[in-house]
Design an enzyme around this catalytic site. Structure first.
Site, PDB file in Angstrom:
ATOM      1  CE  LYS A   1       3.430  -5.787   3.869  1.00 53.68           C
ATOM      2  NZ  LYS A   1       2.954  -4.677   4.430  1.00 53.68           N
TER       3      LYS A   1
ATOM      4  CG  ASP B   1      -0.477  -0.103   2.631  1.00 54.98           C
ATOM      5  OD1 ASP B   1       0.820  -0.284   2.796  1.00 54.98           O
ATOM      6  OD2 ASP B   1      -1.211   0.015   3.526  1.00 54.98           O
TER       7      ASP B   1
ATOM      8  CG  ASP C   1       0.391  -4.099   2.057  1.00 52.49           C
ATOM      9  OD1 ASP C   1       0.727  -5.196   2.807  1.00 52.49           O
ATOM     10  OD2 ASP C   1       1.273  -3.187   1.835  1.00 52.49           O
TER      11      ASP C   1
ATOM     12  CD  GLU D   1       8.364  -0.106   7.164  1.00 55.95           C
ATOM     13  OE1 GLU D   1       7.411  -0.938   6.748  1.00 55.95           O
ATOM     14  OE2 GLU D   1       8.449   0.957   6.722  1.00 55.95           O
TER      15      GLU D   1
HETATM   16  O1  KIV Z   1       3.423  -0.748   1.586  1.00 57.33           O
HETATM   17  C1  KIV Z   1       4.497  -1.759   1.523  1.00 57.33           C
HETATM   18  O2  KIV Z   1       5.375  -1.086   0.489  1.00 57.33           O
HETATM   19  C2  KIV Z   1       5.210  -2.373   2.597  1.00 57.33           C
HETATM   20  C3  KIV Z   1       6.808  -2.601   2.476  1.00 57.33           C
HETATM   21  C4  KIV Z   1       7.313  -1.340   2.858  1.00 57.33           C
HETATM   22  C5  KIV Z   1       7.078  -3.782   3.330  1.00 57.33           C
HETATM   23  O3  KIV Z   1       4.489  -2.637   3.351  1.00 57.33           O
END
Ligand code: KIV
Length: 285
Positions: A114, A45, A84, A183
């Site tokens: 995720k 995201d 995401d 992270e």
């Molecule tokens: O949104 C994203 O790109 C992420 C990564 C930084 C792991 O969550």
């Protein structure tokens, strides 16, 4: 070609093979990173910030994610594609999480989703895994909680928050997550988490001891905005290259240096001598 599976990713940890994850948000970049041989393409995201121009990830919608994930799936055939779950598509409970994650697999053809958070989202993680939806957890600096953190800051610095990240990682593993993104946490904490769970950890700003690494494509290619977090290594300066190319094009158009006869058609040329037409012409002839 068979895509990389979640079981392949979990086995990589056992074989001490590092996992390479990178973000992509559209067909051409998905195709490039897939051909470069990455293991997981994350339709993050972060889309909201590096592609759609928002200043946080919070405005990204499920429809945005479905639209972009579809393109990434079309552009790749080897890497596992994970999408995401946007803000407020899973925090509200297991039923919402199931409905929304289901759309990311069924409509967008992602292999996994995720979501951010630890113990507080484990009911959702368990429900998703029980329904056949593989889940990647995300701990540490979770950007959807930026308003709670009060900025993009290193997490897990004090013993209490470090302990919470460790116990959240164990809770996610118990709930059935097949890997966890860590992270922006200290590297010794990331190393402890990595040793303490059997599932792989994938770090971003979490040091070298994680089982894999992830970077935001636009950051590592030098296309993103002016702010570059310290943990980003810039592998190319594409932003500068794009600006220079467009400046040269503008200059050549203004001074009639482009197009030259090489890029033009004369009426006495036979069709077969034109070479392969560009996509814009091919559909019209
Ligand atoms: O949104 C994203 O790109 C992420 C990564 C930084 C792991 O969550």
């Amino acid at each position: 070609m068979q895509r990389i599976t979640t079981t392949h990713i979990t086995k990589m940890k056992k074989k001490a093979e590092k996992i390479v994850m990178i973000t992509a948000y559209d067909y051409p970049t998905a195709s490039l990173v897939d051909n470069a041989g990455v293991d997981i393409i994350l339709v993050g995201d972060s889309l909201g910030m590096v592609v759609l121009g928002y200043d946080t990830t919070l405005p990204v919608t499920l429809e945005d994610m479905i639209h972009h994930t579809k393109a990434v799936v079309r552009g790749s055939n080897r890497a596992l594609v994970a999408a995401d779950m946007p803000f407020m598509t899973y925090q509200t409970g297991a039923a919402d999480a199931l409905r929304n994650a289901g759309r990311l697999l069924q409509e967008a053809r992602a292999t996994a989703v995720k979501l951010e958070g630890g113990e507080e989202v484990c009911t959702q993680v368990r429900a998703l895994v029980d329904a056949g939806i593989p889940v990647i957890g995300h701990l540490g600096l979770t950007p959807q909680s930026i308003n709670v953190f009060g900025g993009y800051k290193l997490q897990g610095r004090d013993p209490e928050s470090a302990r919470k990240i460790l116990s959240d990682a164990k809770a996610l593993e118990m709930a059935g997550a097949f890997c966890i993104v860590l992270e922006c946490i200290p590297e010794d904490l990331a190393a402890t988490v990595t040793r303490s769970v059997a599932i792989p950890t994938i770090g971003i700003g979490a040091g070298v001891h994680c089982d894999g690494q992830v970077l935001v494509l636009h950051d590592m290619l030098g296309i993103a905005g002016k702010v570059r977090p310290r943990f980003v290594k810039q592998y190319a300066r594409l932003g500068e290259a794009i600006r220079k190319a467009v400046e040269q094009y503008s200059e050549e158009v203004r001074h009639e240096k482009f197009p030259t006869p090489e890029h033009s058609f004369s009426s006495d040329e036979v069709a077969g001598a034109l070479g392969t037409p560009p996509a814009s012409v091919a559909n019209k002839t």
